[in-house]
Design an enzyme around this catalytic site. Structure first.
Site, PDB file in Angstrom:
ATOM      1  N   GLU A 253       0.898  -1.170   0.000  1.00  0.00           N
ATOM      2  CA  GLU A 253       0.000   0.000   0.000  1.00  0.00           C
ATOM      3  C   GLU A 253       0.928   1.208   0.000  1.00  0.00           C
ATOM      4  OE1 GLU A 253      -1.804   3.193   1.446  1.00  0.00           O
ATOM      5  OE2 GLU A 253      -2.094   1.940   3.228  1.00  0.00           O
ATOM      6  N   CYS A 287      -2.225   8.659   3.197  1.00  0.00           N
ATOM      7  CA  CYS A 287      -2.077   8.184   1.810  1.00  0.00           C
ATOM      8  C   CYS A 287      -3.305   8.574   1.014  1.00  0.00           C
ATOM      9  CB  CYS A 287      -1.944   6.672   1.769  1.00  0.00           C
ATOM     10  SG  CYS A 287      -0.473   6.123   2.576  1.00  0.00           S
TER      11      CYS A 287
HETATM   12  C1  UN1 Z   1      -3.069   5.678   5.008  1.00  0.00           C
HETATM   13  O1  UN1 Z   1      -2.925   6.879   5.084  1.00  0.00           O
HETATM   14  O2  UN1 Z   1      -2.206   4.959   4.503  1.00  0.00           O
HETATM   15  O3  UN1 Z   1      -8.891   5.835   4.670  1.00  0.00           O
HETATM   16  C2  UN1 Z   1      -4.229   4.964   5.576  1.00  0.00           C
HETATM   17  C3  UN1 Z   1      -8.219   6.477   5.477  1.00  0.00           C
HETATM   18  C4  UN1 Z   1      -7.768   5.735   6.715  1.00  0.00           C
HETATM   19  C5  UN1 Z   1      -6.523   5.005   6.454  1.00  0.00           C
HETATM   20  C6  UN1 Z   1      -5.438   5.786   5.790  1.00  0.00           C
HETATM   21  N1  UN1 Z   1      -8.809   4.837   7.100  1.00  0.00           N
HETATM   22  O4  UN1 Z   1      -7.912   7.630   5.318  1.00  0.00           O
END
Ligand code: UN1
Length: 502
Positions: A253, A287
């Protein structure tokens, strides 16, 4: 509650005073939370052997019993939500509300995994041969290596961990060097759960603290059949290359560069709230953060004015204080990367609003910024790059086709969304000709996904899917079984092979 009392409440009495080379500093003020010993290469090799032994026992436990252990872990998380949430805030700088939210995401994941522990279903398949039956069975895979990032230092680990455990696998966790106490506290809570659990299996979870060279031992080991890594595409490519070299499995990821298409029929009030949360939340360090706003030309002036006002007035400050919506960036490097990106954006014709450092008198060793809004006439090179900061590019579009082209014209493919009340636009966006991301939403922002869906993305985001849906299959191996209950041996494809038997 001071830091010492906080760590004490999480079972880490006196840990912060240990001598060591791994220094955890709070991005809130740059002060040391504590020092920890880094693990050695030999210790990691030993961890791998422990995990191999642990697997031999754990794979035999019935899955619902494995689920019971995760249920107990969920109880510990519920009981310590406040403290663990605060520790996450202390180590990452995200606001308390989001620190708590991260623990809630872990609790949700545990609940999901408990239910799943009774649902590791395989298929029954019609056989072409008489008196034969075919089926699929799912078996534990082996020790799993988890490499987790600083921005969700506990939840991302927990997505992987909860599933790995109910699927019958021990875990070795290489935590981010920036958030070691969150890792240790999470492991302590799991230890409490194991002490209340009837089956004693040592080494189901081992935490590795230290640099990338320790992660590399896991990545290179043929005894770790699956490496799940979250972080930059740069890191992911190195992991993928190494794991593929030994024909292992990887679950990645990686970077996102998430966009929203804002169309003329959109509910602007709703969209503005979604943009604010997804661009400013976690100081733009998710992310899934919103980084590109592709706006229909007719709305451009209205939305850019609204956002300029919001970005200029959002409360930036100590994330432990109520009312604050944006804490600091994780460190100086991250601040510098943001400034470099803004400079490049200017060079490429962008008009920058905000983005400067603030509160440096109060916090000389921390990096607080005003969020940056950057008006671009087109999607230039810098817009195609992920900058992990509160930095939102605004790009105008004329036709819906053009918006889709801009949307997909980046190397990352994690999350995406459209704001529209036009059913055709919504459906096209979700169709095979629409968004090319792993997550595509209508009338909600790109961040803040629930754990029930499969989480991950395409292209340089790495292709992995974690947390909900059928992501559990990553942590198991599939066996295809054919059972013959006939008195003869018909061969598949009707082949005759009449050997003389004696
Ligand atoms: C991330 O930043 O890698 O969907 C994960 C979201 C959170 C997870 C983010 N539940 O923003």
């Amino acid at each position: 509650m001071n830091n010492h009392e906080l760590l004490q409440a999480l079972g880490l009495d006196g840990w912060e005073s240990k001598q060591g080379t791994l220094i955890s500093r709070s991005p809130i003020d740059g002060c040391e939370i504590g020092r920890l010993q880094e693990h050695t290469l030999q210790e990691v090799a030993h961890n791998i052997e422990n995990a191999v032994q642990s697997f031999k026992t754990w794979r035999l436990a019935p899955p619902p019993q494995r689920g019971e252990l995760i249920r107990l872990f969920g109880e510990e998380l519920r009981a310590h939500k406040e403290e663990l949430g605060k520790l996450i805030t202390l180590e990452t700088g995200k606001i308390l509300e989001e620190g708590r939210g991260e623990v809630q995401e872990m609790i949700d994941m545990c609940d999901f995994a408990v239910g799943l522990s009774r649902q590791l279903y395989g298929l029954t398949i019609a056989s072409e041969r008489p008196s034969h039956r075919m089926m699929e069975t799912w078996h534990p895979l082996g020790p799993i290596g988890i490499i987790s990032p600083f921005n969700f230092p506990a939840a991302i680990w927990c997505w992987n961990f909860a599933l790995a455990i109910v699927c019958g696998n021990p875990v070795i966790w290489k935590a981010s060097e920036k958030t070691p106490f969150t890792a240790l506290a999470s492991a302590k809570l799991f230890e409490r759960a194991t002490s209340r659990f009837s089956i004693f299996t040592p080494h189901l979870l081992q935490v590795v603290l230290g640099g990338g060279e320790l992660g590399a031992i896991l990545v290179e080991s043929p005894k770790i059949p699956l490496i799940s890594a979250t972080g930059s595409s740069h890191m992911g490519k190195a992991v993928a290359k190494s794991v593929a070299g030994r024909l292992g499995r990887y679950l990645l990821e990686l970077s996102g560069n998430n966009a929203m298409i804002l169309t003329p029929s959109a509910d602007l009030a709703l969209a503005t709230r979604a943009i604010s949360f997804s661009a400013l939340g976690t100081t733009g360090q998710r992310c899934t953060s919103l980084r590109r706003l592709i706006v229909h030309a007719s709305l451009y002036t209205e939305i850019s004015q609204r956002l300029k006002r919001i970005f200029a007035h959002v409360t930036v400050g100590n994330p432990l204080e109520s009312g604050v919506l944006m804490g600091p960036l994780i460190d100086q490097k991250s601040f510098e990367e943001m400034q470099i990106a803004l400079e490049q954006a200017r060079t490429e014709g962008g008009k920058v609003w905000g983005g400067e450092r603030i509160l440096q008198n109060q916090f000389p060793n921390a990096y607080y910024v005003k969020p940056a809004l950057v008006e671009m006439q087109e999607q230039t090179a810098i817009v195609q790059k992920e900058t992990f900061a509160p930095l939102l590019y605004l790009i105008p579009y004329q036709s819906f086709e053009e918006a889709l082209t801009i949307h997909n014209d980046v190397s990352q493919g994690l999350s995406s969304c459209i704001f529209t009340n036009d059913v055709c636009e919504a459906e096209i966006f979700l169709s095979s000709a629409g968004s090319d991301c792993g997550i595509a939403n209508v009338n909600i922002g790109p961040s803040g996904a629930e754990i029930g869906g499969a989480f991950g993305g395409e292209k340089e985001t790495g292709g992995g899917r974690e947390s909900g849906s059928d992501s559990w299959k990553n942590y198991m191996r599939r066996a295809t079984n054919t059972i013959n209950y006939a008195k003869d041996l018909p061969l598949a494809q009707g082949i005759q092979f009449n050997v003389e038997t004696v």
